[in-house]
Structure formats: structure tokens, C-alpha cells
Design a protein around this motif. Structure first.
Motif, PDB file in Angstrom:
ATOM      1  N   SER A  39       0.832  -1.206   0.000  1.00 35.17           N
ATOM      2  CA  SER A  39       0.000   0.000   0.000  1.00 35.17           C
ATOM      3  C   SER A  39       0.866   1.255   0.000  1.00 35.17           C
ATOM      4  O   SER A  39       2.008   1.236   0.452  1.00 35.17           O
ATOM      5  CB  SER A  39      -0.955   0.008   1.198  1.00 35.17           C
ATOM      6  N   LEU A  40       0.294   2.332  -0.526  1.00 34.17           N
ATOM      7  CA  LEU A  40       0.951   3.633  -0.484  1.00 34.17           C
ATOM      8  C   LEU A  40       0.498   4.362   0.774  1.00 34.17           C
ATOM      9  O   LEU A  40      -0.656   4.257   1.186  1.00 34.17           O
ATOM     10  CB  LEU A  40       0.598   4.450  -1.722  1.00 34.17           C
ATOM     11  N   LEU A  41       1.380   5.119   1.369  1.00 33.59           N
ATOM     12  CA  LEU A  41       1.106   5.869   2.591  1.00 33.59           C
ATOM     13  C   LEU A  41       0.794   7.304   2.210  1.00 33.59           C
ATOM     14  O   LEU A  41       1.502   7.907   1.404  1.00 33.59           O
ATOM     15  CB  LEU A  41       2.337   5.829   3.506  1.00 33.59           C
ATOM     16  N   LEU A  42      -0.270   7.867   2.773  1.00 34.90           N
ATOM     17  CA  LEU A  42      -0.674   9.232   2.447  1.00 34.90           C
ATOM     18  C   LEU A  42      -0.766  10.080   3.708  1.00 34.90           C
ATOM     19  O   LEU A  42      -1.377   9.677   4.694  1.00 34.90           O
ATOM     20  CB  LEU A  42      -2.040   9.235   1.749  1.00 34.90           C
ATOM     21  N   TRP A  43      -0.146  11.272   3.636  1.00 29.79           N
ATOM     22  CA  TRP A  43      -0.233  12.240   4.726  1.00 29.79           C
ATOM     23  C   TRP A  43      -0.648  13.587   4.167  1.00 29.79           C
ATOM     24  O   TRP A  43      -0.393  13.897   3.012  1.00 29.79           O
ATOM     25  CB  TRP A  43       1.116  12.420   5.422  1.00 29.79           C
ATOM     26  N   GLN A  44      -1.218  14.431   5.033  1.00 30.23           N
ATOM     27  CA  GLN A  44      -1.628  15.762   4.606  1.00 30.23           C
ATOM     28  C   GLN A  44      -0.563  16.820   4.868  1.00 30.23           C
ATOM     29  O   GLN A  44      -0.618  17.880   4.303  1.00 30.23           O
ATOM     30  CB  GLN A  44      -2.956  16.172   5.252  1.00 30.23           C
ATOM     31  N   ASP A  45       0.397  16.558   5.741  1.00 28.63           N
ATOM     32  CA  ASP A  45       1.490  17.520   5.902  1.00 28.63           C
ATOM     33  C   ASP A  45       2.718  16.869   6.514  1.00 28.63           C
ATOM     34  O   ASP A  45       2.686  15.728   6.969  1.00 28.63           O
ATOM     35  CB  ASP A  45       1.052  18.786   6.631  1.00 28.63           C
ATOM     36  N   GLU A  46       3.823  17.620   6.492  1.00 29.84           N
ATOM     37  CA  GLU A  46       5.117  17.093   6.893  1.00 29.84           C
ATOM     38  C   GLU A  46       5.183  16.713   8.367  1.00 29.84           C
ATOM     39  O   GLU A  46       5.910  15.808   8.748  1.00 29.84           O
ATOM     40  CB  GLU A  46       6.234  18.107   6.577  1.00 29.84           C
ATOM     41  N   TYR A  47       4.440  17.394   9.209  1.00 29.40           N
ATOM     42  CA  TYR A  47       4.474  17.108  10.647  1.00 29.40           C
ATOM     43  C   TYR A  47       4.124  15.638  10.893  1.00 29.40           C
ATOM     44  O   TYR A  47       4.824  14.937  11.617  1.00 29.40           O
ATOM     45  CB  TYR A  47       3.499  18.029  11.394  1.00 29.40           C
ATOM     46  N   TYR A  48       3.027  15.185  10.312  1.00 33.06           N
ATOM     47  CA  TYR A  48       2.579  13.807  10.518  1.00 33.06           C
ATOM     48  C   TYR A  48       3.493  12.808   9.825  1.00 33.06           C
ATOM     49  O   TYR A  48       3.781  11.738  10.353  1.00 33.06           O
ATOM     50  CB  TYR A  48       1.141  13.636  10.018  1.00 33.06           C
ATOM     51  N   MET A  49       3.975  13.170   8.636  1.00 33.51           N
ATOM     52  CA  MET A  49       4.884  12.308   7.904  1.00 33.51           C
ATOM     53  C   MET A  49       6.177  12.122   8.693  1.00 33.51           C
ATOM     54  O   MET A  49       6.659  11.001   8.857  1.00 33.51           O
ATOM     55  CB  MET A  49       5.176  12.912   6.532  1.00 33.51           C
ATOM     56  N   ASP A  50       6.749  13.221   9.202  1.00 31.96           N
ATOM     57  CA  ASP A  50       7.989  13.146   9.981  1.00 31.96           C
ATOM     58  C   ASP A  50       7.825  12.261  11.209  1.00 31.96           C
ATOM     59  O   ASP A  50       8.720  11.475  11.533  1.00 31.96           O
ATOM     60  CB  ASP A  50       8.450  14.536  10.422  1.00 31.96           C
ATOM     61  N   ALA A  51       6.706  12.389  11.883  1.00 32.52           N
ATOM     62  CA  ALA A  51       6.457  11.568  13.075  1.00 32.52           C
ATOM     63  C   ALA A  51       6.488  10.086  12.706  1.00 32.52           C
ATOM     64  O   ALA A  51       7.063   9.264  13.428  1.00 32.52           O
ATOM     65  CB  ALA A  51       5.126  11.938  13.709  1.00 32.52           C
ATOM     66  N   TYR A  52       5.888   9.731  11.584  1.00 31.07           N
ATOM     67  CA  TYR A  52       5.871   8.335  11.138  1.00 31.07           C
ATOM     68  C   TYR A  52       7.274   7.876  10.748  1.00 31.07           C
ATOM     69  O   TYR A  52       7.725   6.801  11.156  1.00 31.07           O
ATOM     70  CB  TYR A  52       4.906   8.155   9.957  1.00 31.07           C
ATOM     71  N   LEU A  53       7.962   8.694   9.965  1.00 36.96           N
ATOM     72  CA  LEU A  53       9.305   8.315   9.506  1.00 36.96           C
ATOM     73  C   LEU A  53      10.263   8.132  10.675  1.00 36.96           C
ATOM     74  O   LEU A  53      11.076   7.199  10.686  1.00 36.96           O
ATOM     75  CB  LEU A  53       9.860   9.373   8.551  1.00 36.96           C
ATOM     76  N   ASN A  54      10.179   8.998  11.660  1.00 39.97           N
ATOM     77  CA  ASN A  54      11.071   8.907  12.821  1.00 39.97           C
ATOM     78  C   ASN A  54      10.798   7.662  13.654  1.00 39.97           C
ATOM     79  O   ASN A  54      11.717   7.129  14.283  1.00 39.97           O
ATOM     80  CB  ASN A  54      10.953  10.154  13.693  1.00 39.97           C
ATOM     81  N   SER A  55       9.562   7.194  13.657  1.00 36.87           N
ATOM     82  CA  SER A  55       9.203   6.018  14.452  1.00 36.87           C
ATOM     83  C   SER A  55       9.405   4.710  13.710  1.00 36.87           C
ATOM     84  O   SER A  55       9.771   3.701  14.302  1.00 36.87           O
ATOM     85  CB  SER A  55       7.745   6.104  14.905  1.00 36.87           C
ATOM     86  N   SER A  56       9.153   4.699  12.414  1.00 32.06           N
ATOM     87  CA  SER A  56       9.125   3.438  11.681  1.00 32.06           C
ATOM     88  C   SER A  56      10.506   2.906  11.298  1.00 32.06           C
ATOM     89  O   SER A  56      10.678   1.711  11.133  1.00 32.06           O
ATOM     90  CB  SER A  56       8.291   3.583  10.407  1.00 32.06           C
ATOM     91  N   GLN A  57      11.473   3.787  11.106  1.00 27.68           N
ATOM     92  CA  GLN A  57      12.820   3.396  10.706  1.00 27.68           C
ATOM     93  C   GLN A  57      12.851   2.654   9.367  1.00 27.68           C
ATOM     94  O   GLN A  57      13.769   1.889   9.095  1.00 27.68           O
ATOM     95  CB  GLN A  57      13.484   2.536  11.794  1.00 27.68           C
ATOM     96  N   LYS A  58      11.842   2.858   8.527  1.00 27.74           N
ATOM     97  CA  LYS A  58      11.802   2.256   7.195  1.00 27.74           C
ATOM     98  C   LYS A  58      12.365   3.240   6.180  1.00 27.74           C
ATOM     99  O   LYS A  58      12.342   4.446   6.387  1.00 27.74           O
ATOM    100  CB  LYS A  58      10.352   1.941   6.782  1.00 27.74           C
ATOM    101  N   THR A  59      12.812   2.701   5.064  1.00 29.10           N
ATOM    102  CA  THR A  59      13.190   3.537   3.934  1.00 29.10           C
ATOM    103  C   THR A  59      11.929   3.781   3.117  1.00 29.10           C
ATOM    104  O   THR A  59      11.295   2.824   2.653  1.00 29.10           O
ATOM    105  CB  THR A  59      14.257   2.842   3.069  1.00 29.10           C
ATOM    106  N   ILE A  60      11.559   5.036   2.991  1.00 30.86           N
ATOM    107  CA  ILE A  60      10.317   5.389   2.298  1.00 30.86           C
ATOM    108  C   ILE A  60      10.619   6.482   1.280  1.00 30.86           C
ATOM    109  O   ILE A  60      11.200   7.512   1.623  1.00 30.86           O
ATOM    110  CB  ILE A  60       9.247   5.882   3.297  1.00 30.86           C
ATOM    111  N   ARG A  61      10.233   6.229   0.024  1.00 35.05           N
ATOM    112  CA  ARG A  61      10.347   7.265  -1.014  1.00 35.05           C
ATOM    113  C   ARG A  61       9.134   8.168  -0.904  1.00 35.05           C
ATOM    114  O   ARG A  61       7.998   7.701  -0.802  1.00 35.05           O
ATOM    115  CB  ARG A  61      10.397   6.629  -2.404  1.00 35.05           C
ATOM    116  N   LEU A  62       9.373   9.466  -0.958  1.00 33.54           N
ATOM    117  CA  LEU A  62       8.302  10.444  -0.755  1.00 33.54           C
ATOM    118  C   LEU A  62       8.116  11.333  -1.974  1.00 33.54           C
ATOM    119  O   LEU A  62       9.079  11.681  -2.652  1.00 33.54           O
ATOM    120  CB  LEU A  62       8.621  11.327   0.452  1.00 33.54           C
ATOM    121  N   SER A  63       6.857  11.699  -2.213  1.00 35.99           N
ATOM    122  CA  SER A  63       6.498  12.655  -3.258  1.00 35.99           C
ATOM    123  C   SER A  63       5.397  13.545  -2.723  1.00 35.99           C
ATOM    124  O   SER A  63       4.546  13.084  -1.972  1.00 35.99           O
ATOM    125  CB  SER A  63       5.981  11.945  -4.507  1.00 35.99           C
ATOM    126  N   LYS A  64       5.424  14.805  -3.131  1.00 32.84           N
ATOM    127  CA  LYS A  64       4.343  15.726  -2.780  1.00 32.84           C
ATOM    128  C   LYS A  64       3.658  16.109  -4.083  1.00 32.84           C
ATOM    129  O   LYS A  64       4.309  16.575  -5.014  1.00 32.84           O
ATOM    130  CB  LYS A  64       4.884  16.960  -2.082  1.00 32.84           C
TER     131      LYS A  64
END
Length: 125
Positions: A39-64
């Protein structure tokens, strides 16, 4: 403080906030994350995305992308894709199909006449 409350809220509240934000005239964009899962992950802004990235420790490619561009991509991509809306690491999150996501976004946009014209012009209705 409001962002922390949303981050800690249940899935339905996060989904509602996500839909309102990505269809808002002030925002009208979505952050798409690809972690090579089903599945693709969707966020509405960087605050929520950063929180996820900092917790998950996964490599995730991002696009806006703009919300319209996401809808056009979904329509043109004829494969079924799952979308995780505002995922929060360690909390329950549900996946929406392409059809479910498109329907929810368009329903949220149809209440605004300007967006309705944009949807029609882009052959998304």
C-alpha cells in the motif's frame, strides 16, 4: 497542540482531518510515501509524515503532489492499489482501495463549486 491531538486521535478522526486538509484551498496537496509494501502511505502535511518516519525506521520514497494529480494518477493507473491514510506508527490504520479513496476525496471536494469545476475539467467525475 492541535496537531498532537490529531496524531493521537482514532483512525476515523485522522481520516476526516486528512480529507478536509487535502481538499482545502489552502493546502490542496498530499504527501505520498512508498515503502515497497502493498500500500501507499498518504499524509496531509510534513508534521505527521515526519512523526511516522522517525518512528518506523523504514526507507520510504516520498512525493508531494496536488490532490488533482493524485486523482488523475489513480484514474489512469488501472491496477488496484491500497492506500493507508495518515498512518501513525503503532496505531491501527485501515487501507482504502483506489475506488474508496477517490470517492471520499471527490465527495469532500464536491461541496465546493470551484473544485467541482476542476474535477469536471480533469474528467474525474
Amino acid at each position: 497542540m492541535k496537531k498532537q491531538n490529531i496524531q493521537n486521535s482514532n483512525y476515523l478522526q485522522r481520516e476526516k482531518n486528512f480529507l478536509n486538509t487535502i481538499t482545502s484551498e489552502d493546502t490542496f496537496q498530499v504527501i505520498v510515501g512508498n515503502d515497497n509494501s502493498s500500500s501507499l502511505l498518504l499524509w496531509q502535511d510534513e508534521y505527521y509524515m515526519d512523526a511516522y518516519l522517525n518512528s518506523s525506521q523504514k526507507t520510504i520514497r516520498l512525493s508531494k503532489v496536488s490532490t488533482i494529480e493524485l486523482l488523475k494518477w489513480i484514474k489512469e493507473n488501472h491496477q488496484e492499489i491500497l492506500f493507508s491514510i495518515h498512518p501513525v506508527f503503532g496505531q491501527e490504520s485501515f487501507n482504502l482501495t483506489s475506488e474508496e479513496l477517490t470517492k471520499k476525496v471527490i465527495e469532500n471536494m464536491e461541496s465546493d463549486g470551484d473544485f467541482y469545476d476542476t474535477l469536471r475539467k480533469n474528467n474525474l467525475l
